[in-house]
Design an enzyme around this catalytic site. Structure first.
Site, PDB file in Angstrom:
ATOM      1  N   SER A 144      24.041 -20.251  29.172  1.00 43.58           N
ATOM      2  CA  SER A 144      25.348 -20.878  28.993  1.00 43.58           C
ATOM      3  C   SER A 144      25.199 -22.381  29.121  1.00 43.58           C
ATOM      4  CB  SER A 144      26.322 -20.366  30.061  1.00 43.58           C
ATOM      5  OG  SER A 144      27.524 -21.109  30.051  1.00 43.58           O
ATOM      6  N   TYR A 179      27.245 -18.957  39.097  1.00 48.42           N
ATOM      7  CA  TYR A 179      27.083 -18.666  37.671  1.00 48.42           C
ATOM      8  C   TYR A 179      26.232 -19.751  37.014  1.00 48.42           C
ATOM      9  CZ  TYR A 179      28.279 -17.494  32.842  1.00 48.42           C
ATOM     10  OH  TYR A 179      28.215 -17.145  31.515  1.00 48.42           O
TER      11      TYR A 179
END
Length: 253
Positions: free
Chosen positions: A137, A147
């Site tokens: 990401s 994350y």
């Protein structure tokens, strides 16, 4: 026919990878926790494209189930040519308020499972050739709770592995999309528009997957879909971390 194994294949980018690869006549091994959804997708792809589809039901937060997928990747009688580590889920950004068991499961799925499956795939790909795509990401370039940390690890490890195993005919690509229209945010309990992200920042899953497959075929270590996110990644290298962290709190990638 090439064979691709896709984790997190039941929805979102995983299902889009499956459809685009089936369109290219690749045989598929679909991995996820939901057998009904996998079977429905498998039936659709077999009927529409005439490809072989194998279903592997596994929870990648459980080591024994990761090992079943790894064993399939090590199978030399029917080798896998493309591994797509796509499985994952998000958590709220407030680490101290999250359940620590959820955080550990998050780490296992994003990092440990991806590492174990890469290791297994390399056993049969080295010398024969193959490709690995790790779905990371843009958040991996920004300080943004666990994350971000997991995706940063995927980007760094993919870059090293791409250089290390190129001599063996294996490419490893970290695909780094920004905000993408999938079911990812719905699974976090967010309705469309609740993320606080302008519409111009949203990507289409079809374009993300097409870019990832193209860049993997070119042997690129990092694939960032869209010029606007390429610009954002470039800015993260010069802007203070405190600034990018503050901006990142507005939404979830």
């Amino acid at each position: 026919m090439p064979t691709a194994l896709i984790t997190g294949a039941s929805a979102g980018l995983g299902a889009e990878f499956a459809r685009q690869l089936a369109r290219r006549r690749a045989d598929l091994i679909l991995v996820a926790r939901t057998p009904e959804t996998l079977e429905a997708l498998g039936t659709e792809l077999r009927t529409e494209y005439g490809v072989a589809v194998e279903i592997l039901v596994a929870d990648l937060a459980v080591e024994s189930e990761v090992e079943r997928v790894a064993a399939r990747l090590r199978d030399t009688s029917d080798p896998v040519d493309l591994l797509i580590n796509n499985a994952g889920f998000g958590l709220p950004l407030q680490f101290a308020d999250n359940d620590i068991d959820d955080e550990v499961r998050h780490l296992r799925v994003h990092v440990e499972a991806s590492m174990r499956l890469m290791h297994a795939a390399l056993q049969t790909m080295r010398g024969r050739g193959g490709r690995i795509i790790n779905v990371a990401s843009v958040a991996g370039f920004i300080s943004r709770s666990t994350y971000s940390a997991c995706k940063s690890w995927l980007i760094g490890f993919s870059g090293w592995a791409n250089a290390e195993y190129a001599r063996d005919g294996v490419s490893v690509t970290a695909l780094c999309p920004g905000f993408t229209h999938t079911s990812f945010h719905e699974r976090m309990g967010l309705a469309v528009g609740e993320e606080g992200v302008p519409a111009i920042m949203w990507l289409n899953a079809r374009d993300v997957v097409r870019t990832g497959l193209r860049d993997a075929a070119r042997g690129r270590a990092v694939s960032v879909p869209s010029l606007r996110y390429k610009a954002i990644v470039a800015l993260t290298r010069v802007l203070p971390r405190s600034f990018t962290s503050g901006v990142a709190r507005r939404g979830r990638v």
